[in-house]
Motif scaffolding. Structure first.
Motif, PDB file in Angstrom:
ATOM      1  N   ILE A 208      32.806 -11.048  -4.361  1.00 44.58           N
ATOM      2  CA  ILE A 208      33.047 -12.324  -5.042  1.00 44.58           C
ATOM      3  C   ILE A 208      34.513 -12.339  -5.456  1.00 44.58           C
ATOM      4  O   ILE A 208      35.061 -11.312  -5.875  1.00 44.58           O
ATOM      5  N   ALA A 209      35.151 -13.467  -5.320  1.00 46.50           N
ATOM      6  CA  ALA A 209      36.561 -13.593  -5.691  1.00 46.50           C
ATOM      7  C   ALA A 209      36.689 -13.467  -7.210  1.00 46.50           C
ATOM      8  O   ALA A 209      35.948 -14.111  -7.954  1.00 46.50           O
ATOM      9  N   PRO A 210      37.627 -12.647  -7.679  1.00 46.73           N
ATOM     10  CA  PRO A 210      37.815 -12.500  -9.132  1.00 46.73           C
ATOM     11  C   PRO A 210      38.065 -13.834  -9.831  1.00 46.73           C
ATOM     12  O   PRO A 210      37.678 -14.003 -10.982  1.00 46.73           O
ATOM     13  N   ALA A 211      38.668 -14.784  -9.139  1.00 43.97           N
ATOM     14  CA  ALA A 211      38.953 -16.090  -9.745  1.00 43.97           C
ATOM     15  C   ALA A 211      37.666 -16.839 -10.104  1.00 43.97           C
ATOM     16  O   ALA A 211      37.679 -17.723 -10.959  1.00 43.97           O
ATOM     17  N   ARG A 212      36.544 -16.479  -9.483  1.00 45.70           N
ATOM     18  CA  ARG A 212      35.265 -17.134  -9.784  1.00 45.70           C
ATOM     19  C   ARG A 212      34.619 -16.574 -11.045  1.00 45.70           C
ATOM     20  O   ARG A 212      33.643 -17.122 -11.538  1.00 45.70           O
ATOM     21  N   LEU A 213      35.143 -15.467 -11.562  1.00 49.51           N
ATOM     22  CA  LEU A 213      34.591 -14.824 -12.751  1.00 49.51           C
ATOM     23  C   LEU A 213      35.340 -15.284 -13.998  1.00 49.51           C
ATOM     24  O   LEU A 213      36.523 -15.589 -13.941  1.00 49.51           O
ATOM     25  N   THR A 214      34.649 -15.283 -15.114  1.00 50.93           N
ATOM     26  CA  THR A 214      35.317 -15.594 -16.381  1.00 50.93           C
ATOM     27  C   THR A 214      36.166 -14.386 -16.773  1.00 50.93           C
ATOM     28  O   THR A 214      35.972 -13.278 -16.273  1.00 50.93           O
ATOM     29  N   ALA A 215      37.087 -14.599 -17.699  1.00 55.04           N
ATOM     30  CA  ALA A 215      37.920 -13.497 -18.187  1.00 55.04           C
ATOM     31  C   ALA A 215      37.037 -12.403 -18.782  1.00 55.04           C
ATOM     32  O   ALA A 215      37.296 -11.212 -18.598  1.00 55.04           O
ATOM     33  N   GLU A 216      35.981 -12.779 -19.477  1.00 55.10           N
ATOM     34  CA  GLU A 216      35.059 -11.805 -20.077  1.00 55.10           C
ATOM     35  C   GLU A 216      34.356 -10.974 -18.994  1.00 55.10           C
ATOM     36  O   GLU A 216      34.207  -9.767 -19.132  1.00 55.10           O
ATOM     37  N   GLN A 217      33.925 -11.619 -17.923  1.00 54.67           N
ATOM     38  CA  GLN A 217      33.269 -10.892 -16.826  1.00 54.67           C
ATOM     39  C   GLN A 217      34.238  -9.926 -16.152  1.00 54.67           C
ATOM     40  O   GLN A 217      33.871  -8.796 -15.846  1.00 54.67           O
ATOM     41  N   ARG A 218      35.464 -10.385 -15.921  1.00 50.98           N
ATOM     42  CA  ARG A 218      36.458  -9.503 -15.290  1.00 50.98           C
ATOM     43  C   ARG A 218      36.715  -8.285 -16.169  1.00 50.98           C
ATOM     44  O   ARG A 218      36.776  -7.156 -15.690  1.00 50.98           O
ATOM     45  N   THR A 219      36.861  -8.497 -17.482  1.00 52.06           N
ATOM     46  CA  THR A 219      37.097  -7.390 -18.406  1.00 52.06           C
ATOM     47  C   THR A 219      35.935  -6.409 -18.375  1.00 52.06           C
ATOM     48  O   THR A 219      36.133  -5.196 -18.309  1.00 52.06           O
TER      49      THR A 219
ATOM     50  N   LEU B 268      33.827  -5.819 -15.987  1.00 48.76           N
ATOM     51  CA  LEU B 268      33.768  -5.104 -14.712  1.00 48.76           C
ATOM     52  C   LEU B 268      34.872  -4.069 -14.576  1.00 48.76           C
ATOM     53  O   LEU B 268      34.709  -3.077 -13.871  1.00 48.76           O
ATOM     54  N   LEU B 269      35.982  -4.281 -15.237  1.00 46.72           N
ATOM     55  CA  LEU B 269      37.112  -3.370 -15.101  1.00 46.72           C
ATOM     56  C   LEU B 269      37.201  -2.337 -16.220  1.00 46.72           C
ATOM     57  O   LEU B 269      38.065  -1.472 -16.194  1.00 46.72           O
ATOM     58  N   THR B 270      36.299  -2.415 -17.198  1.00 42.00           N
ATOM     59  CA  THR B 270      36.295  -1.463 -18.309  1.00 42.00           C
ATOM     60  C   THR B 270      35.393  -0.284 -17.944  1.00 42.00           C
ATOM     61  O   THR B 270      34.237  -0.491 -17.584  1.00 42.00           O
ATOM     62  N   PRO B 271      35.904   0.950 -18.042  1.00 50.11           N
ATOM     63  CA  PRO B 271      35.064   2.115 -17.726  1.00 50.11           C
ATOM     64  C   PRO B 271      33.853   2.190 -18.646  1.00 50.11           C
ATOM     65  O   PRO B 271      33.918   1.808 -19.816  1.00 50.11           O
ATOM     66  N   LEU B 272      32.732   2.675 -18.109  1.00 44.53           N
ATOM     67  CA  LEU B 272      31.526   2.865 -18.903  1.00 44.53           C
ATOM     68  C   LEU B 272      31.729   4.022 -19.864  1.00 44.53           C
ATOM     69  O   LEU B 272      32.526   4.915 -19.611  1.00 44.53           O
ATOM     70  N   GLN B 273      30.995   4.024 -20.954  1.00 44.12           N
ATOM     71  CA  GLN B 273      31.084   5.135 -21.899  1.00 44.12           C
ATOM     72  C   GLN B 273      30.737   6.428 -21.183  1.00 44.12           C
ATOM     73  O   GLN B 273      29.778   6.487 -20.423  1.00 44.12           O
TER      74      GLN B 273
ATOM     75  N   ASN C 191      34.527   9.479 -16.790  1.00 39.09           N
ATOM     76  CA  ASN C 191      35.823  10.149 -16.756  1.00 39.09           C
ATOM     77  C   ASN C 191      36.453   9.955 -15.387  1.00 39.09           C
ATOM     78  O   ASN C 191      36.076  10.628 -14.442  1.00 39.09           O
ATOM     79  N   PRO C 192      37.390   9.020 -15.258  1.00 40.90           N
ATOM     80  CA  PRO C 192      38.063   8.848 -13.973  1.00 40.90           C
ATOM     81  C   PRO C 192      38.755  10.140 -13.569  1.00 40.90           C
ATOM     82  O   PRO C 192      39.224  10.896 -14.414  1.00 40.90           O
ATOM     83  N   LYS C 193      38.794  10.405 -12.276  1.00 44.18           N
ATOM     84  CA  LYS C 193      39.443  11.606 -11.785  1.00 44.18           C
ATOM     85  C   LYS C 193      40.943  11.520 -12.022  1.00 44.18           C
ATOM     86  O   LYS C 193      41.557  10.478 -11.844  1.00 44.18           O
ATOM     87  N   PRO C 194      41.546  12.642 -12.478  1.00 44.58           N
ATOM     88  CA  PRO C 194      42.988  12.632 -12.731  1.00 44.58           C
ATOM     89  C   PRO C 194      43.773  12.239 -11.480  1.00 44.58           C
ATOM     90  O   PRO C 194      43.420  12.624 -10.373  1.00 44.58           O
ATOM     91  N   GLY C 195      44.803  11.436 -11.687  1.00 41.71           N
ATOM     92  CA  GLY C 195      45.668  11.053 -10.578  1.00 41.71           C
ATOM     93  C   GLY C 195      45.176   9.845  -9.795  1.00 41.71           C
ATOM     94  O   GLY C 195      45.872   9.357  -8.927  1.00 41.71           O
ATOM     95  N   LYS C 196      43.989   9.373 -10.093  1.00 40.86           N
ATOM     96  CA  LYS C 196      43.464   8.206  -9.387  1.00 40.86           C
ATOM     97  C   LYS C 196      43.518   6.989 -10.298  1.00 40.86           C
ATOM     98  O   LYS C 196      43.131   7.042 -11.446  1.00 40.86           O
ATOM     99  N   LYS C 197      44.025   5.882  -9.757  1.00 40.32           N
ATOM    100  CA  LYS C 197      44.061   4.637 -10.509  1.00 40.32           C
ATOM    101  C   LYS C 197      42.822   3.833 -10.175  1.00 40.32           C
ATOM    102  O   LYS C 197      42.324   3.874  -9.071  1.00 40.32           O
ATOM    103  N   ARG C 198      42.371   3.074 -11.153  1.00 36.45           N
ATOM    104  CA  ARG C 198      41.206   2.212 -10.936  1.00 36.45           C
ATOM    105  C   ARG C 198      41.643   0.855 -10.507  1.00 36.45           C
ATOM    106  O   ARG C 198      42.587   0.310 -10.857  1.00 36.45           O
TER     107      ARG C 198
END
Length: 91
Positions: A63-74, A76-81, A84-91
């Motif tokens: 789905i195109a990010p533009a179709r999502l609300t700002a709250e939905q985008r946030t 989806l892009l916020t890591p879950l509690q 732990n993202p792997k070091p050196g990798k960007k999300r």
């Protein structure tokens, strides 16, 4: 139907989606579920089969990010509690 967002599930147990209110939406076929998602702005990227005698069909949607609300985008892009993202990798 099972939409795999990386969760752990037993694939063959599901023939439904859950809406935002938590209600089960039952489908008679993968194509019926696919049509439901496409009518809501999702785009089919690829379909493929796997399993014994290609008995499982997988649909990759986006789905195109533009179709999502700002709250939905946030959300989806916020890591879950505890994630732990792997070091050196960007999300």
């Amino acid at each position: 139907m099972l939409f795999d967002f990386g969760q752990k599930t037993e694939v063959l147990k599901y023939n439904y989606l859950t809406d935002a209110a938590g209600n089960r939406l039952l489908f008679n076929s993968g194509i019926e579920a696919l049509n439901y998602m496409v009518c809501r702005g999702w785009e089919l990227v690829q379909a493929y089969t796997s399993g014994e005698e290609n008995s499982l069909t997988h649909y990759l949607l986006r789905i195109a990010p533009a179709r999502l609300t700002a709250e939905q985008r946030t959300a989806l892009l916020t890591p879950l509690q505890g994630e732990n993202p792997k070091p050196g990798k960007k999300r």
